[in-house]
Design an enzyme around this catalytic site. Structure first.
Site, PDB file in Angstrom:
ATOM      1  N   CYS A 110      15.298  23.893 -14.503  1.00  0.00           N
ATOM      2  CA  CYS A 110      14.760  22.538 -14.718  1.00  0.00           C
ATOM      3  C   CYS A 110      13.263  22.636 -15.007  1.00  0.00           C
ATOM      4  CB  CYS A 110      14.984  21.690 -13.464  1.00  0.00           C
ATOM      5  SG  CYS A 110      14.357  20.002 -13.686  1.00  0.00           S
ATOM      6  N   HIS A 165       5.782  -0.516  -2.749  1.00  0.00           N
ATOM      7  CA  HIS A 165       5.317   0.196  -3.944  1.00  0.00           C
ATOM      8  C   HIS A 165       5.335   1.705  -3.787  1.00  0.00           C
ATOM      9  CE1 HIS A 165       3.023  -3.724  -5.134  1.00  0.00           C
ATOM     10  NE2 HIS A 165       4.295  -3.758  -5.474  1.00  0.00           N
ATOM     11  N   THR A 186      -4.749  -9.044   0.592  1.00  0.00           N
ATOM     12  CA  THR A 186      -4.133  -8.959  -0.727  1.00  0.00           C
ATOM     13  C   THR A 186      -4.636 -10.090  -1.607  1.00  0.00           C
ATOM     14  OG1 THR A 186      -2.060  -8.862  -1.999  1.00  0.00           O
ATOM     15  CG2 THR A 186      -2.052 -10.246  -0.015  1.00  0.00           C
ATOM     16  N   SER A 187      -4.831  -9.761  -2.892  1.00  0.00           N
ATOM     17  CA  SER A 187      -5.322 -10.794  -3.815  1.00  0.00           C
ATOM     18  C   SER A 187      -4.151 -11.622  -4.345  1.00  0.00           C
ATOM     19  CB  SER A 187      -6.051 -10.121  -4.986  1.00  0.00           C
ATOM     20  OG  SER A 187      -5.135  -9.251  -5.652  1.00  0.00           O
ATOM     21  N   CYS A 234      15.925  16.307 -12.152  1.00  0.00           N
ATOM     22  CA  CYS A 234      16.923  16.647 -11.114  1.00  0.00           C
ATOM     23  C   CYS A 234      16.660  15.939  -9.797  1.00  0.00           C
ATOM     24  CB  CYS A 234      16.906  18.179 -10.900  1.00  0.00           C
ATOM     25  SG  CYS A 234      15.373  18.759 -10.134  1.00  0.00           S
ATOM     26  N   ASN A 239       0.824  -1.208   0.000  1.00  0.00           N
ATOM     27  CA  ASN A 239       0.000   0.000   0.000  1.00  0.00           C
ATOM     28  C   ASN A 239       0.860   1.261   0.000  1.00  0.00           C
ATOM     29  OD1 ASN A 239      -2.039  -1.835   0.153  1.00  0.00           O
ATOM     30  ND2 ASN A 239      -2.353  -1.615   2.354  1.00  0.00           N
ATOM     31  N   ASN A 250      -8.544 -12.611   4.930  1.00  0.00           N
ATOM     32  CA  ASN A 250      -9.210 -12.043   3.762  1.00  0.00           C
ATOM     33  C   ASN A 250     -10.674 -12.495   3.806  1.00  0.00           C
ATOM     34  OD1 ASN A 250     -10.010 -11.440   1.031  1.00  0.00           O
ATOM     35  ND2 ASN A 250      -7.838 -11.437   0.491  1.00  0.00           N
TER      36      ASN A 250
HETATM   37  C1  BV8 Z   1       8.271  -5.441 -11.806  1.00  0.00           C
HETATM   38  C2  BV8 Z   1       1.670   1.398  -6.833  1.00  0.00           C
HETATM   39  C3  BV8 Z   1      10.424  -5.983 -12.543  1.00  0.00           C
HETATM   40  C4  BV8 Z   1       1.024   2.292  -7.855  1.00  0.00           C
HETATM   41  C5  BV8 Z   1       1.252  -0.884  -7.591  1.00  0.00           C
HETATM   42  C6  BV8 Z   1       6.271 -11.764 -12.318  1.00  0.00           C
HETATM   43  C7  BV8 Z   1       7.431 -11.270 -11.736  1.00  0.00           C
HETATM   44  C8  BV8 Z   1       7.711  -9.906 -11.791  1.00  0.00           C
HETATM   45  C9  BV8 Z   1       6.822  -9.024 -12.413  1.00  0.00           C
HETATM   46  C10 BV8 Z   1       5.671  -9.513 -12.999  1.00  0.00           C
HETATM   47  C11 BV8 Z   1       5.397 -10.864 -12.949  1.00  0.00           C
HETATM   48  N1  BV8 Z   1       4.209 -11.059 -13.589  1.00  0.00           N
HETATM   49  C12 BV8 Z   1       3.733  -9.878 -14.025  1.00  0.00           C
HETATM   50  C13 BV8 Z   1       4.604  -8.926 -13.701  1.00  0.00           C
HETATM   51  C14 BV8 Z   1       4.430  -7.520 -14.032  1.00  0.00           C
HETATM   52  C15 BV8 Z   1       3.674  -6.743 -12.967  1.00  0.00           C
HETATM   53  C16 BV8 Z   1       2.505  -7.501 -12.373  1.00  0.00           C
HETATM   54  O1  BV8 Z   1       2.629  -8.132 -11.337  1.00  0.00           O
HETATM   55  N2  BV8 Z   1       1.356  -7.422 -13.041  1.00  0.00           N
HETATM   56  C17 BV8 Z   1       0.155  -8.059 -12.528  1.00  0.00           C
HETATM   57  C18 BV8 Z   1      -1.042  -7.154 -12.759  1.00  0.00           C
HETATM   58  C19 BV8 Z   1       0.035  -9.405 -13.200  1.00  0.00           C
HETATM   59  N3  BV8 Z   1       4.576  -6.358 -11.903  1.00  0.00           N
HETATM   60  C20 BV8 Z   1       5.273  -5.200 -12.048  1.00  0.00           C
HETATM   61  O2  BV8 Z   1       5.242  -4.508 -13.046  1.00  0.00           O
HETATM   62  C21 BV8 Z   1       6.152  -4.822 -10.864  1.00  0.00           C
HETATM   63  N4  BV8 Z   1       7.477  -4.502 -11.319  1.00  0.00           N
HETATM   64  O3  BV8 Z   1       7.901  -6.540 -12.017  1.00  0.00           O
HETATM   65  O4  BV8 Z   1       9.542  -4.998 -12.063  1.00  0.00           O
HETATM   66  C22 BV8 Z   1      10.704  -5.646 -13.953  1.00  0.00           C
HETATM   67  C23 BV8 Z   1      10.899  -4.336 -14.313  1.00  0.00           C
HETATM   68  C24 BV8 Z   1      11.215  -4.050 -15.630  1.00  0.00           C
HETATM   69  C25 BV8 Z   1      11.295  -5.077 -16.553  1.00  0.00           C
HETATM   70  C26 BV8 Z   1      11.063  -6.398 -16.162  1.00  0.00           C
HETATM   71  C27 BV8 Z   1      10.763  -6.687 -14.846  1.00  0.00           C
HETATM   72  C28 BV8 Z   1       5.644  -3.539 -10.210  1.00  0.00           C
HETATM   73  C29 BV8 Z   1       4.268  -3.740  -9.663  1.00  0.00           C
HETATM   74  C30 BV8 Z   1       3.883  -2.539  -8.781  1.00  0.00           C
HETATM   75  C31 BV8 Z   1       2.650  -1.877  -9.345  1.00  0.00           C
HETATM   76  N5  BV8 Z   1       2.236  -0.792  -8.432  1.00  0.00           N
HETATM   77  N6  BV8 Z   1       0.932   0.121  -6.765  1.00  0.00           N
HETATM   78  C32 BV8 Z   1      -0.334   2.742  -7.412  1.00  0.00           C
HETATM   79  O5  BV8 Z   1      -0.833   2.243  -6.368  1.00  0.00           O
HETATM   80  O6  BV8 Z   1      -0.888   3.612  -8.108  1.00  0.00           O
HETATM   81  S1  BV8 Z   1       0.388  -2.327  -7.525  1.00  0.00           S
HETATM   82  C33 BV8 Z   1      -1.120  -2.184  -6.729  1.00  0.00           C
HETATM   83  O7  BV8 Z   1      -1.573  -3.540  -6.659  1.00  0.00           O
HETATM   84  C34 BV8 Z   1      -1.137  -1.707  -5.292  1.00  0.00           C
HETATM   85  O8  BV8 Z   1       0.137  -1.546  -4.721  1.00  0.00           O
HETATM   86  C35 BV8 Z   1      -1.870  -2.865  -4.588  1.00  0.00           C
HETATM   87  O9  BV8 Z   1      -1.593  -2.928  -3.245  1.00  0.00           O
HETATM   88  C36 BV8 Z   1      -1.275  -3.969  -5.344  1.00  0.00           C
HETATM   89  C37 BV8 Z   1      -1.715  -5.365  -5.177  1.00  0.00           C
HETATM   90  O10 BV8 Z   1      -3.082  -5.416  -5.109  1.00  0.00           O
HETATM   91  P1  BV8 Z   1      -3.690  -5.828  -3.681  1.00  0.00           P
HETATM   92  O11 BV8 Z   1      -3.030  -5.035  -2.615  1.00  0.00           O
HETATM   93  O12 BV8 Z   1      -3.643  -7.295  -3.534  1.00  0.00           O
HETATM   94  O13 BV8 Z   1      -5.142  -5.272  -3.837  1.00  0.00           O
HETATM   95  P2  BV8 Z   1      -6.386  -5.999  -4.519  1.00  0.00           P
HETATM   96  O14 BV8 Z   1      -7.461  -4.987  -4.681  1.00  0.00           O
HETATM   97  O15 BV8 Z   1      -5.909  -6.789  -5.689  1.00  0.00           O
HETATM   98  O16 BV8 Z   1      -6.876  -7.055  -3.418  1.00  0.00           O
HETATM   99  C38 BV8 Z   1      -7.466  -6.591  -2.200  1.00  0.00           C
HETATM  100  C39 BV8 Z   1      -7.779  -7.824  -1.398  1.00  0.00           C
HETATM  101  O17 BV8 Z   1      -8.269  -7.388  -0.133  1.00  0.00           O
HETATM  102  C40 BV8 Z   1      -8.858  -8.694  -2.020  1.00  0.00           C
HETATM  103  O18 BV8 Z   1      -8.430 -10.047  -1.988  1.00  0.00           O
HETATM  104  C41 BV8 Z   1     -10.070  -8.490  -1.089  1.00  0.00           C
HETATM  105  O19 BV8 Z   1     -10.828  -9.675  -0.972  1.00  0.00           O
HETATM  106  C42 BV8 Z   1      -9.400  -8.167   0.211  1.00  0.00           C
HETATM  107  N7  BV8 Z   1     -10.178  -7.354   1.141  1.00  0.00           N
HETATM  108  C43 BV8 Z   1     -11.164  -6.451   0.864  1.00  0.00           C
HETATM  109  N8  BV8 Z   1     -11.599  -5.907   2.029  1.00  0.00           N
HETATM  110  C44 BV8 Z   1     -10.862  -6.466   3.029  1.00  0.00           C
HETATM  111  C45 BV8 Z   1      -9.956  -7.383   2.472  1.00  0.00           C
HETATM  112  N9  BV8 Z   1      -9.085  -8.099   3.209  1.00  0.00           N
HETATM  113  C46 BV8 Z   1      -9.114  -7.910   4.547  1.00  0.00           C
HETATM  114  N10 BV8 Z   1      -9.948  -7.045   5.160  1.00  0.00           N
HETATM  115  C47 BV8 Z   1     -10.828  -6.317   4.433  1.00  0.00           C
HETATM  116  N11 BV8 Z   1     -11.671  -5.466   5.067  1.00  0.00           N
HETATM  117 ZN    ZN Z   2      13.859  19.177 -11.636  1.00  0.00          ZN
END
Ligand code: BV8
Ligand code: ZN
Length: 251
Positions: free
Chosen positions: A149, A115, A187-188, A126, A98, A212
């Site tokens: 800049c 993240h 987290t999902s 810069c 988060n 969850n």
């Molecule tokens: C990268 C910041 C290396 C921005 C976010 C395998 C290995 C490496 C990378 C990948 C891979 N496969 C795919 C990839 C690429 C990609 C990726 O994972 N894509 C996904 C969509 C398949 N990953 C990346 O790009 C990462 N970087 O790999 O770099 C690289 C670099 C260059 C070249 C090659 C490799 C970077 C990923 C970071 C993205 N940024 N956030 C912003 O927020 O604006 S991600 C975003 O998703 C948030 O951070 C969020 O937290 C995160 C994950 O989602 P969740 O937190 O799980 O949230 P979600 O809504 O999905 O789930 C909520 C859960 O809560 C649900 O299950 C629900 O049931 C539950 N819930 C609801 N209410 C409650 C509850 N639980 C408890 N109590 C409640 N009350």
């Molecule tokens: Zn600057």
């Protein structure tokens, strides 16, 4: 619940791994549940460098809106329970996906922000930081105001396709490898490499607990699944730890 409390009370080191669900009860919408942020947009449309370069105003507007939601949000009982587990029990680290700063605002100190943090921004050329109050200085063009800049200022968050901050990632992996118990909360388990944290811990023999309201792709590999809301389950776990400590001090 008792088995989990028992495991937590016996653990030498505990780590928590949190996602957007942790902040749902604080009114910060999650990413993939039906009212989630992504529901309106596709992730690559907004949370990526290419989207930002193509349409900085749209991406900035999205972050502005989320910044307002985060600023108005308050940590919930789940955040406070983790902060107390760090203070009074053996929770060593909160590893969070988060960017809402709610763990720190609840009092957690050892927090790995995998993240980034929505309250921080920097100039893409810069590196000048624009956090909190001085962010307002950037006029509509959201360009850097340093002399000479004129580069765009971006949110200090990790976009899709970007590497995670090395230090944060390394400390998170170390914490996961050392933990006897990992609480995977709200987290999902869809976004990598963050979602590999519970597996990394499990490989080292950690007992992994998923909290969850719904089962996720992490559920099969978890040792325990506490179905429910983190704001309700975490305070009950903390209560159980307190009760166990009291019992053992009477004996
Ligand atoms: C990268 C910041 C290396 C921005 C976010 C395998 C290995 C490496 C990378 C990948 C891979 N496969 C795919 C990839 C690429 C990609 C990726 O994972 N894509 C996904 C969509 C398949 N990953 C990346 O790009 C990462 N970087 O790999 O770099 C690289 C670099 C260059 C070249 C090659 C490799 C970077 C990923 C970071 C993205 N940024 N956030 C912003 O927020 O604006 S991600 C975003 O998703 C948030 O951070 C969020 O937290 C995160 C994950 O989602 P969740 O937190 O799980 O949230 P979600 O809504 O999905 O789930 C909520 C859960 O809560 C649900 O299950 C629900 O049931 C539950 N819930 C609801 N209410 C409650 C509850 N639980 C408890 N109590 C409640 N009350
Ligand atoms: Zn600057």
């Amino acid at each position: 619940m008792e088995i989990v409390t028992d495991r937590l009370s016996k653990a030498a080191e505990i780590a928590a791994f949190t996602g957007a669900g942790m902040s749902a009860e604080s009114g910060v919408t999650t990413f993939r549940s039906n009212d989630g942020l992504w529901a309106k947009f596709k992730p690559e449309e907004l949370a990526s460098m290419s989207a930002f370069i193509k349409n900085p105003r749209l991406v900035r507007g999205w972050y502005e809106e989320r910044r307002k939601i985060v600023a108005a949000a308050k940590p919930n009982a789940g955040h406070y329970a983790l902060a107390e587990m760090e203070r009074d029990f053996r929770l060593q680290t909160v590893i969070t996906q988060n960017i809402d700063n709610l763990h720190r605002r609840a009092g957690s100190e050892a927090v790995c922000e995998l993240h980034g943090n929505i309250e921080q921004n920097y100039c893409m050329d810069c590196g000048m930081r624009y956090d909190g109050s001085n962010f307002a200085v950037i006029d509509e063009t959201q360009r850097c105001t340093q002399p000479g800049c004129t580069e765009l200022v971006r949110p200090d968050v990790v976009w899709f396709g970007e590497l995670l901050p090395e230090d944060e990632w390394n400390s998170a992996v170390k914490a996961a490898e050392r933990a006897d118990v990992v609480l995977s909360i709200g987290t999902s388990g869809v976004v990598f490499p963050a979602a590999s944290i519970p597996q990394i811990a499990r490989k080292q023999g950690a007992y992994v607990v998923e909290i969850n309201p719904e089962a996720t792709c992490l559920s099969q590999t978890a040792d325990a699944f506490l179905q429910g809301h983190s704001g309700e389950i975490l305070p009950r776990l903390l209560e159980g730890l307190r009760h166990q400590r009291q019992q053992s001090s009477i004996r």
